[in-house]
Design a protein around this motif. Structure first.
Motif, PDB file in Angstrom:
ATOM      1  N   VAL A  12     -69.936   1.783  37.491  1.00  0.00           N
ATOM      2  CA  VAL A  12     -70.125   2.957  38.349  1.00  0.00           C
ATOM      3  C   VAL A  12     -68.874   3.820  38.285  1.00  0.00           C
ATOM      4  O   VAL A  12     -67.801   3.403  38.720  1.00  0.00           O
ATOM      5  N   ALA A  13     -69.015   5.015  37.723  1.00  0.00           N
ATOM      6  CA  ALA A  13     -67.870   5.929  37.646  1.00  0.00           C
ATOM      7  C   ALA A  13     -67.573   6.494  39.029  1.00  0.00           C
ATOM      8  O   ALA A  13     -68.486   6.690  39.832  1.00  0.00           O
ATOM      9  N   THR A  14     -66.311   6.745  39.291  1.00  0.00           N
ATOM     10  CA  THR A  14     -65.947   7.314  40.592  1.00  0.00           C
ATOM     11  C   THR A  14     -66.537   8.723  40.709  1.00  0.00           C
ATOM     12  O   THR A  14     -66.342   9.568  39.840  1.00  0.00           O
ATOM     13  N   TYR A  15     -67.302   8.918  41.774  1.00  0.00           N
ATOM     14  CA  TYR A  15     -68.007  10.188  41.992  1.00  0.00           C
ATOM     15  C   TYR A  15     -67.369  10.835  43.222  1.00  0.00           C
ATOM     16  O   TYR A  15     -67.816  10.622  44.351  1.00  0.00           O
ATOM     17  N   ALA A  16     -66.301  11.583  42.976  1.00  0.00           N
ATOM     18  CA  ALA A  16     -65.563  12.175  44.097  1.00  0.00           C
ATOM     19  C   ALA A  16     -66.381  13.301  44.718  1.00  0.00           C
ATOM     20  O   ALA A  16     -67.115  14.005  44.031  1.00  0.00           O
ATOM     21  N   VAL A  17     -66.220  13.456  46.019  1.00  0.00           N
ATOM     22  CA  VAL A  17     -66.926  14.559  46.708  1.00  0.00           C
ATOM     23  C   VAL A  17     -66.469  15.890  46.125  1.00  0.00           C
ATOM     24  O   VAL A  17     -67.275  16.779  45.836  1.00  0.00           O
ATOM     25  N   ILE A  18     -65.163  16.038  45.920  1.00  0.00           N
ATOM     26  CA  ILE A  18     -64.629  17.223  45.248  1.00  0.00           C
ATOM     27  C   ILE A  18     -63.738  16.722  44.113  1.00  0.00           C
ATOM     28  O   ILE A  18     -62.850  15.889  44.322  1.00  0.00           O
ATOM     29  N   ALA A  19     -63.996  17.230  42.895  1.00  0.00           N
ATOM     30  CA  ALA A  19     -63.233  16.769  41.729  1.00  0.00           C
ATOM     31  C   ALA A  19     -61.772  17.187  41.874  1.00  0.00           C
ATOM     32  O   ALA A  19     -61.477  18.263  42.417  1.00  0.00           O
ATOM     33  N   THR A  20     -60.869  16.351  41.400  1.00  0.00           N
ATOM     34  CA  THR A  20     -59.454  16.703  41.496  1.00  0.00           C
ATOM     35  C   THR A  20     -58.838  16.992  40.125  1.00  0.00           C
ATOM     36  O   THR A  20     -58.353  18.093  39.878  1.00  0.00           O
ATOM     37  N   ASP A  21     -58.888  16.021  39.218  1.00  0.00           N
ATOM     38  CA  ASP A  21     -58.195  16.186  37.933  1.00  0.00           C
ATOM     39  C   ASP A  21     -59.104  16.647  36.809  1.00  0.00           C
ATOM     40  O   ASP A  21     -58.700  17.365  35.924  1.00  0.00           O
ATOM     41  N   VAL A  22     -60.353  16.155  36.829  1.00  0.00           N
ATOM     42  CA  VAL A  22     -61.276  16.427  35.718  1.00  0.00           C
ATOM     43  C   VAL A  22     -62.630  16.834  36.296  1.00  0.00           C
ATOM     44  O   VAL A  22     -63.095  16.230  37.261  1.00  0.00           O
ATOM     45  N   VAL A  23     -63.236  17.854  35.663  1.00  0.00           N
ATOM     46  CA  VAL A  23     -64.633  18.169  35.994  1.00  0.00           C
ATOM     47  C   VAL A  23     -65.501  17.673  34.847  1.00  0.00           C
ATOM     48  O   VAL A  23     -65.087  17.720  33.688  1.00  0.00           O
ATOM     49  N   ARG A  24     -66.714  17.207  35.174  1.00  0.00           N
ATOM     50  CA  ARG A  24     -67.510  16.534  34.139  1.00  0.00           C
ATOM     51  C   ARG A  24     -68.898  17.113  33.947  1.00  0.00           C
ATOM     52  O   ARG A  24     -69.665  16.632  33.163  1.00  0.00           O
ATOM     53  N   TYR A  25     -69.249  18.136  34.670  1.00  0.00           N
ATOM     54  CA  TYR A  25     -70.479  18.884  34.351  1.00  0.00           C
ATOM     55  C   TYR A  25     -70.383  20.259  34.997  1.00  0.00           C
ATOM     56  O   TYR A  25     -69.607  20.451  35.951  1.00  0.00           O
ATOM     57  N   VAL A  26     -71.144  21.173  34.457  1.00  0.00           N
ATOM     58  CA  VAL A  26     -71.165  22.514  35.043  1.00  0.00           C
ATOM     59  C   VAL A  26     -71.865  22.382  36.386  1.00  0.00           C
ATOM     60  O   VAL A  26     -73.070  22.130  36.436  1.00  0.00           O
ATOM     61  N   GLY A  27     -71.098  22.508  37.447  1.00  0.00           N
ATOM     62  CA  GLY A  27     -71.664  22.306  38.769  1.00  0.00           C
ATOM     63  C   GLY A  27     -70.858  21.314  39.599  1.00  0.00           C
ATOM     64  O   GLY A  27     -71.038  21.230  40.817  1.00  0.00           O
ATOM     65  N   ASP A  28     -69.955  20.569  38.960  1.00  0.00           N
ATOM     66  CA  ASP A  28     -69.043  19.680  39.698  1.00  0.00           C
ATOM     67  C   ASP A  28     -68.290  20.527  40.735  1.00  0.00           C
ATOM     68  O   ASP A  28     -67.811  21.617  40.417  1.00  0.00           O
ATOM     69  N   ILE A  29     -68.166  20.009  41.950  1.00  0.00           N
ATOM     70  CA  ILE A  29     -67.498  20.812  42.986  1.00  0.00           C
ATOM     71  C   ILE A  29     -65.981  20.749  42.805  1.00  0.00           C
ATOM     72  O   ILE A  29     -65.414  19.668  42.596  1.00  0.00           O
ATOM     73  N   VAL A  30     -65.348  21.931  42.912  1.00  0.00           N
ATOM     74  CA  VAL A  30     -63.895  22.033  42.732  1.00  0.00           C
ATOM     75  C   VAL A  30     -63.210  22.417  44.049  1.00  0.00           C
ATOM     76  O   VAL A  30     -62.067  22.047  44.307  1.00  0.00           O
ATOM     77  N   ALA A  31     -63.908  23.190  44.862  1.00  0.00           N
ATOM     78  CA  ALA A  31     -63.347  23.584  46.153  1.00  0.00           C
ATOM     79  C   ALA A  31     -64.493  24.019  47.064  1.00  0.00           C
ATOM     80  O   ALA A  31     -65.600  24.305  46.594  1.00  0.00           O
TER      81      ALA A  31
END
Ligand code: MCN
Length: 779
Positions: A92-111
């Motif tokens: 299970v990959a870590t699924y952060a509520v808001i991405a910090t270092d890396v984004v992994r799909y178009v749509g990953d939340i950044v802020a």
């Protein structure tokens, strides 16, 4: 009247409010002091984040706060995956509520931006300055699992989320003894669920009491409360989740989503109610998708058409992270269904779950069973063609004969009851199949290309029992509960743990209670979707609400009837054994005029002036129902199409759907469910596909680009049924919410390939667009 209400096609009581705009959705809610959130989502499929500057956004008009992953820190846990399929080396990959270092799909939340109005929040998103370091991305599940593919998660080699195997019988012997083997690579393209309403969350936090309320577009409020408690640390007794009108889900509102938790975070930080509603484009990008399997499959058979074994390898795209139930779909829901309605002596399938730089996938109507049905049925069509047999005869030859109380199949399941040959024969008779074949021959002579597709299926639904949940790695229970409360005037409140969101149980469940205790269905109110009010339940998905929740309700209603009988006997000064019941009346056997109505009993039970010794006041019962097995609805579908040789356009000419869900509570609702399901399946065969370009941009990012089924492209859907009760449901009911979807993709695909047979077309990728069909004909 009341005893006949079961089986009657009364109108859905939900509809007036839905079709007059009077229903209340999450986005309609407004609380004093409420603020609005908007999510900044990654424009890159894969990138490192080197800097986020939120200063300009923070000073924009109306903006109250801007938060990044760093602000969340460890105050929220990662989004959990709740289906940890055992023996699969699941990572299970870590699924952060808001991405910090890396984004992994178009749509990953950044802020996330919080502002006075939704418009101000959206405007301020453009002012957040993020430095991205683009990384190579990988999109389709097969190539993402190959050596050298870009790796999404540093600690997960080959992007392999899991590897699970199902095996039974002697597969090597099956292939060794085969006269014929047919093979195919099938792509179950990625689909985008299109619910009427996008997703939304409204979070209200009280710093004073430590209580959190979350209004949420969810199919399972109790699961959301459970997971929200895990993520936020707010104890369940202080956490209330409400699903107001949800606007449909089709599986896409099962998951607990990062955006919901981000909204909760903002509410807790600011101590003000925060509402977030996604736009339709955001819904396409970030609400879960469905399917996305590559299937390499081969079928071994004797030359008389007897099937011997099925072997397959599946690469199932999971998207960038594992959504709540995602790992269970290509494994349990798909892999265990590979026997279909046939006697299959041996099976082996390897399923690889693969991380890709795309939106996470989840259950989508049918969830695994349409993919399994397609695979099995497609191979039978190939075999029939190879052996020059009629496809319907091929199916009848291999079908499991009628059984009423359990049939074990090679994948380890025990189907509950079925009469697959009867279902297929009824469809063939209804459609006048032999005549259709003659028409097809005649048409070909005139240069017209008709195709007929016949598909039979069985699906597992009504997920349970809970022991099975443990064995298959589902991190919850699979029971349902219901409370039936009869008020002094005989009006009834029903509280259910399930959470229907378009399926019509406010109507059908009122019918169930009315039938069991003899009140008018209009006197029964069905309450659902609020964790503070309803008993625990594990949600509405997997067509389980009637099969499991409905069973709980029936058993609770029967408890009411039993208690009412005791009270009635006391009031009539008769022995309980001498009492009889019919149509809401309790009477002394042989003297129907000496009776008490359920309303009279309800009044006495509630005032409790004259109760039998040892009987508690009140007329209320609750049940927790954990089913002994899944239920297995089944059926056969037949499609007739005509392909235009000039344009490749596929015209649907006839569609016959027979779905057996046991006795039907409400045939009109069942027919509606079948219609909706069939259309969704046809959409996959002919029109729908989520297309990503090589860099991971979602090309079909709006309804302009994503071809949804339209009424003018469809034909009439002729709905038939047979009735084979489940031996273990108190009323014999099986589910129907997904039934239409299970067979329809395969049926229409089969019909198109049949139409194209004179052109020698062996296989085609879905969706079968005019362009693809035309090109295939030219070759
Ligand atoms: N029913 C009946 N007799 C039966 C079986 C069912 O009258 N023998 C009725 C039920 O009481 C209910 C309806 O048919 O009114 C569907 O019931 P059921 O098969 O229990 O399915 P669920 O309620 O559990 O619904 C889930 C299923 C799934 S998994 C998807 S996906 C889907 C579907 O329902 N999503 C839907 N149908 C949908 N319909 C709408 N409008 N919106 C969605 O999001």
């Amino acid at each position: 009247m009341s005893s006949r209400i079961f089986g009657s096609g009364i109108r859905r009581r939900e509809d007036p409010r839905l079709i007059t705009g009077a229903a209340t959705y999450t986005d309609d809610l407004s609380l004093p002091g409420m603020l609005h959130a908007a999510m900044l989502r990654s424009p890159h499929a894969h990138a490192g984040i080197t800097k986020i500057d939120t200063r300009a956004a923070k000073t924009a008009p109306g903006v109250i706060a801007v938060y990044t992953g760093a602000d969340i820190g460890d105050s929220l846990k990662p989004v959990p995956c709740a289906w940890l399929v055992p023996n699969s080396n699941l990572k299970v990959a870590t699924y952060a509520v808001i991405a910090t270092d890396v984004v992994r799909y178009v749509g990953d939340i950044v802020a996330v931006v919080v502002a006075e109005t939704a418009y101000q929040a959206h405007d301020a998103l453009a002012l957040i300055d993020v430095d991205y370091q683009p990384l190579a991305s990988t999109i389709d599940p097969l190539s993402s699992s190959q050596p050298g593919a870009p790796q999404l998660h540093g600690d997960i080699p080959s992007n392999q989320a899991f590897h699970w195997t199902v095996a039974g019988g002697d597969i090597d012997a099956a292939f060794k003894n085969a006269d014929v083997v047919v093979k195919e690579r099938i792509v179950q393209q990625r689909l985008i669920p299109n619910a009427m309403e996008p997703r939304a969350a409204l979070a209200q936090w009280s710093a004073a009491s430590g209580e959190l309320t979350l209004w949420n577009t969810t199919q399972n409020p109790h699961i959301v409360r459970f997971l929200c408690s895990v993520v936020t640390g707010v104890p369940e007794d202080k956490l209330r989740v409400v699903a107001p009108e949800v606007g449909g889900g089709f599986g896409s509102k099962i998951a607990a989503y990062p955006a919901d938790f981000a909204t909760v975070f903002c509410a807790m930080r600011l101590n003000r109610p925060i509402k977030w509603t996604e736009t339709r484009s955001e819904n396409y990008q970030a609400t879960t998708h469905g399917r996305d399997h590559v299937q390499d499959v081969e079928l071994a058979a004797k030359k008389d058409g007897t099937i011997l074994g099925l072997r397959a390898t599946i690469w199932a795209g999971m998207g960038a992270y594992l959504s709540t139930a995602a790992p269970g779909i290509p494994t349990i829901a798909h892999g265990l269904m590979l026997s279909g309605v046939y006697t299959l002596p041996a099976v082996k399938e390897d399923v690889y779950g693969v991380y890709t730089n795309t939106t996470p996938v989840e259950a989508y109507r049918g969830a695994g069973r349409p993919e399994a049905t397609f695979m099995v049925e497609r191979m039978l069509d190939k075999l029939a063609r190879e052996l020059n047999m009629d496809p319907a005869d091929m199916r009848l030859k291999n079908m499991i004969p009628r059984f009423e109380d359990g049939h074990n199949v090679i994948t380890g399941l025990t189907y509950d009851s079925g009469d697959y040959p009867a279902a297929l024969r009824k469809v063939l008779d209804h459609a006048n199949y032999r005549n259709l074949r003659r028409e097809q021959d005649d048409a070909r002579k005139q240069g017209r290309y008709l195709g007929v597709g016949v598909v039979s299926y069985v699906e597992l639904c009504g997920l349970g029992p809970s022991q099975v949940a443990g064995a298959i790695g589902f991190q919850g229970g699979l029971w349902e509960s219901a409370i039936v409360r009869v008020h002094p005037t005989g009006k009834v409140h029903v509280f259910i743990g399930s959470s229907p969101h378009g399926q019509g149980e406010e109507t059908t469940f009122a019918q169930l209670v009315a039938s069991e205790i003899g009140v008018d269905a209009n006197d029964v109110k069905v309450v659902h979707g609020d964790t503070d009010v309803t008993p625990m339940g594990w949600g509405t998905y997997g067509s389980r609400t009637t099969a499991v929740g409905g069973a709980a309700l029936v058993l609770a209603a029967r408890k009411i009837r039993e208690k009412a009988k005791v009270i009635a006997a006391h009031l009539l000064e008769a022995a309980v054994e001498d009492m009889d019941y019919a149509d809401g009346k309790f009477f002394v056997k042989g003297s129907p005029d000496k009776s008490k109505s359920i309303q009279e009993v309800a009044l006495m039970a509630n005032v409790a002036w004259n109760m039998p010794a040892g009987v508690e006041a009140g007329l209320e019962a609750s049940t927790f129902y954990d089913p002994p097995n899944f239920t297995f609805p089944f059926g056969s579908h037949l499609a007739v199409v005509e392909v235009d040789p000039e344009t490749g356009h596929v015209e649907l000419k006839r569609y016959v759907a027979l779905d057996d869900c046991g006795p039907q509570i409400n045939p009109v609702i069942v027919e509606g469910q079948v219609h909706g399901g069939v259309v969704q399946g046809i959409g996959q065969a002919l029109w729908e596909e989520a297309v990503y370009d090589d860099s991971g941009q979602l090309v079909t990012g709006s309804m302009l680009d994503y071809a949804l089924p339209r009424a003018d492209r469809l034909c009439d859907i002729e709905v038939l049924n047979t009735v084979t009760p489940s031996p273990h449901h108190p009323l014999g009911l099986k589910g129907v919410g997904e039934a239409g979807t299970i067979a329809s993709t395969a049926a229409v695909y089969s019909a198109v390939l049949d139409a194209l047979a004179p052109f020698g077309v062996q296989t085609l990728k879905m969706p079968l667009t005019a362009e693809r069909v035309w090109n295939a004909m030219q070759k």
